[in-house]
Design a protein around this motif. Structure first.
Motif, PDB file in Angstrom:
ATOM      1  N   LEU A  84       0.749  -1.162   0.068  1.00 22.60           N
ATOM      2  CA  LEU A  84       0.151   0.072  -0.027  1.00 22.60           C
ATOM      3  C   LEU A  84       1.005   1.225  -0.067  1.00 22.60           C
ATOM      4  O   LEU A  84       1.670   1.402   1.015  1.00 22.60           O
ATOM      5  CB  LEU A  84      -0.956   0.099   1.228  1.00 22.60           C
ATOM      6  N   VAL A  85       0.582   2.086  -1.000  1.00 25.31           N
ATOM      7  CA  VAL A  85       1.535   3.195  -1.296  1.00 25.31           C
ATOM      8  C   VAL A  85       0.833   4.526  -1.550  1.00 25.31           C
ATOM      9  O   VAL A  85      -0.148   4.474  -1.848  1.00 25.31           O
ATOM     10  CB  VAL A  85       2.771   2.954  -2.383  1.00 25.31           C
ATOM     11  N   GLY A  86       1.640   5.616  -1.451  1.00 23.98           N
ATOM     12  CA  GLY A  86       1.042   6.880  -1.771  1.00 23.98           C
ATOM     13  C   GLY A  86       2.303   7.651  -2.863  1.00 23.98           C
ATOM     14  O   GLY A  86       3.462   7.378  -2.840  1.00 23.98           O
ATOM     15  N   VAL A  87       1.586   8.415  -3.444  1.00 29.73           N
ATOM     16  CA  VAL A  87       2.153   9.574  -4.243  1.00 29.73           C
ATOM     17  C   VAL A  87       1.535  11.069  -3.848  1.00 29.73           C
ATOM     18  O   VAL A  87       0.455  11.182  -4.043  1.00 29.73           O
ATOM     19  CB  VAL A  87       2.090   9.202  -5.679  1.00 29.73           C
ATOM     20  N   GLY A  88       2.592  11.887  -3.548  1.00 33.28           N
ATOM     21  CA  GLY A  88       2.145  13.231  -3.453  1.00 33.28           C
ATOM     22  C   GLY A  88       2.372  14.308  -4.634  1.00 33.28           C
ATOM     23  O   GLY A  88       1.906  13.840  -5.864  1.00 33.28           O
ATOM     24  N   CYS A  89       2.600  15.348  -4.297  1.00 35.87           N
ATOM     25  CA  CYS A  89       2.714  16.646  -5.192  1.00 35.87           C
ATOM     26  C   CYS A  89       3.748  16.419  -6.324  1.00 35.87           C
ATOM     27  O   CYS A  89       3.903  17.384  -7.140  1.00 35.87           O
ATOM     28  CB  CYS A  89       2.639  17.863  -4.643  1.00 35.87           C
ATOM     29  N   MET A  90       4.626  15.659  -5.883  1.00 33.50           N
ATOM     30  CA  MET A  90       6.053  15.550  -6.840  1.00 33.50           C
ATOM     31  C   MET A  90       6.411  14.308  -7.100  1.00 33.50           C
ATOM     32  O   MET A  90       6.396  13.273  -6.497  1.00 33.50           O
ATOM     33  CB  MET A  90       7.268  16.532  -6.376  1.00 33.50           C
ATOM     34  N   VAL A  91       7.101  14.121  -8.412  1.00 32.53           N
ATOM     35  CA  VAL A  91       7.482  12.646  -8.912  1.00 32.53           C
ATOM     36  C   VAL A  91       8.983  12.752  -9.154  1.00 32.53           C
ATOM     37  O   VAL A  91       9.558  11.619  -9.530  1.00 32.53           O
ATOM     38  CB  VAL A  91       6.677  12.101  -9.927  1.00 32.53           C
ATOM     39  N   ASP A  92       9.521  13.894  -9.162  1.00 30.05           N
ATOM     40  CA  ASP A  92      11.088  13.910  -9.265  1.00 30.05           C
ATOM     41  C   ASP A  92      11.586  15.340  -8.968  1.00 30.05           C
ATOM     42  O   ASP A  92      10.780  16.105  -8.673  1.00 30.05           O
ATOM     43  CB  ASP A  92      11.316  13.812 -10.632  1.00 30.05           C
ATOM     44  N   SER A  93      12.832  15.577  -8.893  1.00 26.60           N
ATOM     45  CA  SER A  93      13.608  16.727  -8.689  1.00 26.60           C
ATOM     46  C   SER A  93      14.977  16.421  -9.195  1.00 26.60           C
ATOM     47  O   SER A  93      15.332  15.444  -9.532  1.00 26.60           O
ATOM     48  CB  SER A  93      13.817  16.965  -7.036  1.00 26.60           C
ATOM     49  N   CYS A  94      15.670  17.718  -9.138  1.00 20.91           N
ATOM     50  CA  CYS A  94      17.204  17.438  -9.836  1.00 20.91           C
ATOM     51  C   CYS A  94      18.039  16.459  -9.190  1.00 20.91           C
ATOM     52  O   CYS A  94      19.052  16.125  -9.780  1.00 20.91           O
ATOM     53  CB  CYS A  94      17.685  18.758  -9.925  1.00 20.91           C
ATOM     54  N   ARG A  95      17.702  16.377  -7.607  1.00 18.89           N
ATOM     55  CA  ARG A  95      18.584  15.313  -7.226  1.00 18.89           C
ATOM     56  C   ARG A  95      20.096  16.016  -6.533  1.00 18.89           C
ATOM     57  O   ARG A  95      20.532  15.088  -6.014  1.00 18.89           O
ATOM     58  CB  ARG A  95      18.551  13.928  -7.511  1.00 18.89           C
ATOM     59  N   THR A  96      20.236  17.190  -7.192  1.00 14.46           N
ATOM     60  CA  THR A  96      21.790  17.531  -7.075  1.00 14.46           C
ATOM     61  C   THR A  96      21.858  18.957  -6.591  1.00 14.46           C
ATOM     62  O   THR A  96      23.030  19.022  -5.811  1.00 14.46           O
ATOM     63  CB  THR A  96      22.368  17.454  -8.549  1.00 14.46           C
ATOM     64  N   CYS A  97      20.894  19.599  -6.348  1.00 12.14           N
ATOM     65  CA  CYS A  97      20.985  20.875  -5.556  1.00 12.14           C
ATOM     66  C   CYS A  97      21.065  20.718  -4.026  1.00 12.14           C
ATOM     67  O   CYS A  97      20.929  19.869  -3.626  1.00 12.14           O
ATOM     68  CB  CYS A  97      19.816  21.952  -6.111  1.00 12.14           C
ATOM     69  N   PRO A  98      21.646  22.041  -3.336  1.00 11.00           N
ATOM     70  CA  PRO A  98      21.382  21.766  -2.010  1.00 11.00           C
ATOM     71  C   PRO A  98      20.239  21.381  -1.364  1.00 11.00           C
ATOM     72  O   PRO A  98      20.262  20.885  -0.313  1.00 11.00           O
ATOM     73  CB  PRO A  98      22.052  23.087  -1.642  1.00 11.00           C
ATOM     74  N   SER A  99      19.171  21.967  -1.800  1.00  3.26           N
ATOM     75  CA  SER A  99      17.649  21.476  -1.169  1.00  3.26           C
ATOM     76  C   SER A  99      17.507  19.966  -1.280  1.00  3.26           C
ATOM     77  O   SER A  99      17.130  19.473  -0.311  1.00  3.26           O
ATOM     78  CB  SER A  99      16.707  22.416  -1.723  1.00  3.26           C
ATOM     79  N   CYS A 100      17.856  19.469  -2.656  1.00  2.00           N
ATOM     80  CA  CYS A 100      17.559  18.056  -2.689  1.00  2.00           C
ATOM     81  C   CYS A 100      18.540  17.233  -1.783  1.00  2.00           C
ATOM     82  O   CYS A 100      18.290  16.430  -1.268  1.00  2.00           O
ATOM     83  CB  CYS A 100      17.806  17.795  -3.967  1.00  2.00           C
ATOM     84  N   ASP A 101      19.628  17.655  -1.657  1.00  2.00           N
ATOM     85  CA  ASP A 101      20.864  17.122  -0.805  1.00  2.00           C
ATOM     86  C   ASP A 101      20.054  16.941   0.490  1.00  2.00           C
ATOM     87  O   ASP A 101      20.547  16.097   1.252  1.00  2.00           O
ATOM     88  CB  ASP A 101      22.112  17.709  -0.775  1.00  2.00           C
ATOM     89  N   GLU A 102      19.607  18.103   1.139  1.00  2.00           N
ATOM     90  CA  GLU A 102      19.232  18.109   2.511  1.00  2.00           C
ATOM     91  C   GLU A 102      17.815  17.351   2.498  1.00  2.00           C
ATOM     92  O   GLU A 102      16.971  17.540   3.694  1.00  2.00           O
ATOM     93  CB  GLU A 102      18.833  19.600   2.824  1.00  2.00           C
ATOM     94  N   GLY A 103      17.248  16.553   1.587  1.00  2.00           N
ATOM     95  CA  GLY A 103      15.900  16.114   1.515  1.00  2.00           C
ATOM     96  C   GLY A 103      14.624  17.040   1.578  1.00  2.00           C
ATOM     97  O   GLY A 103      13.636  16.699   2.072  1.00  2.00           O
ATOM     98  N   LEU A 104      14.876  18.170   1.076  1.00  2.00           N
ATOM     99  CA  LEU A 104      13.936  19.260   0.938  1.00  2.00           C
ATOM    100  C   LEU A 104      13.538  19.500  -0.794  1.00  2.00           C
ATOM    101  O   LEU A 104      13.826  20.630  -1.293  1.00  2.00           O
ATOM    102  CB  LEU A 104      14.333  20.315   1.665  1.00  2.00           C
TER     103      LEU A 104
END
Length: 354
Positions: A84-104
């Motif tokens: 049983l799973v969910g998906v919210g408002c986003m399905v990807d990000s750049c994964r390399t910027c400071p925010s992505c590195d911090e889990g944001l």
């Protein structure tokens, strides 16, 4: 050839109507989800009617998705068929910027990819959301939904839940803190439930006296009628945090006045038109702050789901069939729902003969 059955708006003036498309082939780390339920967010209406002037048509709305895993890519390891799973408002990000590195990932400096009305980072194809029978998502943007939660009631947690949980958590709502929630709609009713479960003193602000009993049932210690100047004045200088969920333009000054020194008013409602500018002296003389907050990162969204599982929190919902969505939009504009519409996607399968 695999076909996904959905409902889409073809342009800003058209009602949502049946729309079929071919989903992408499973990539190495993808998860294919059979959608069971999808919540109806006010953002869906904004996008379907191009009120934010950024809609990519045809648009298949829906970012409060709960379903079960149907298949996984050959390198995917986080989920198994049947989960049983969910998906919210986003399905990807750049994964390399400071925010992505911090889990944001929601603050991705290169822009996250929306669950719908986004552009796939690999192909540029437009993403389609949860008003559909199935969805294919990278496993890193899929969430585990606690099995003890009602899956229909859990669907709105993927947007309404995390949108209120994130600021409440970030600004430290809990025992000894006085927290205000402005508005008792899809977001606000979750804000009341979550703030109460966190142990804060919770005050609901509403313009409607008819919502007093419901506010208390949901966990508010007090309910204040915000258009009553006397009731508002009695709350002056007493709040550590106020989370404003209202998605319509209004005066922020009456709420700023209620904050303690160094208190914060957090805006999470997204109106079509900006609020009038607040009085600067109201901020300066108490070192008060106005802030914004956008959903939550994947890690925090999972934390929210686990918190809701622990406290058995789900949204108060009205379950609808897919073909009722246009009527639901009109009712949502009138606040005629307590407190979130959720689409039973089986009704779409039956309609499509799938």
């Amino acid at each position: 050839m695999k076909i996904t059955h959905a409902y889409a708006a073809q342009d800003a003036a058209s009602p949502l109507a049946p729309f079929d498309y071919q989903p992408r082939a499973l990539r190495h780390h993808d998860v294919e989800i059979e959608i069971l339920y999808c919540g109806v967010c006010h953002s869906d209406l904004h996008q379907a009617r191009n009120e934010w002037k950024n809609t990519l048509f045809p648009v298949v709305p829906g970012h409060e998705i709960v379903g079960r895993v149907l298949a996984v890519g050959d390198h995917a390891s986080k989920y198994r068929v049947g989960d049983l799973v969910g998906v919210g408002c986003m399905v990807d990000s750049c994964r390399t910027c400071p925010s992505c590195d911090e889990g944001l990932e929601q603050y991705c400096e290169n822009g996250f990819t929306g669950t719908y009305n986004g552009e796939d980072r690999e192909t540029g194809a437009i993403t389609y959301g949860g008003y559909a029978t199935n969805v294919v998502v990278h496993e890193d943007f899929v969430l585990k939904v606690p099995e003890n939660l009602d899956p229909a009631g859990a669907a709105p947690l993927l947007c309404a839940g995390i949108t209120t949980y994130s600021p409440l958590s970030h600004w430290g709502a809990g025992p000894g803190k006085k927290v205000g929630i402005v508005g008792l709609g899809g977001l606000g009713h979750m804000g009341v439930k979550i703030a109460h479960a966190m142990g804060a003193e919770v005050v609901l602000f509403t313009t409607s006296e008819s919502k007093i009993a419901d506010g208390k049932r949901l966990g508010a210690d007090q309910v204040v009628i915000s258009k009553d100047a006397e009731q508002m004045a009695a709350q002056a200088n007493s709040f550590d945090l106020i989370v404003n969920t209202v998605a319509a333009q209004h005066d922020l000054n009456p709420f700023i006045t209620l904050l303690k020194r160094e208190g914060t008013l957090v805006l999470v409602g997204a109106p079509e038109h900006d609020h009038p500018s607040p009085q600067v002296f109201n901020l300066i003389f108490k070192r008060r702050a106005i802030a914004g907050s956008l959903i939550g990162g994947i890690q925090e969204t999972q934390e929210m789901l686990d918190f809701c599982g622990k406290h058995n929190l789900v949204s108060d919902i009205e379950l609808i069939n897919m073909n009722q969505i246009n009527d639901a939009y009109e009712r949502m504009l009138k606040s005629d729902v307590k407190y979130r519409f959720v689409i039973d996607i089986d009704s779409l399968r039956q309609e499509a003969g799938a």
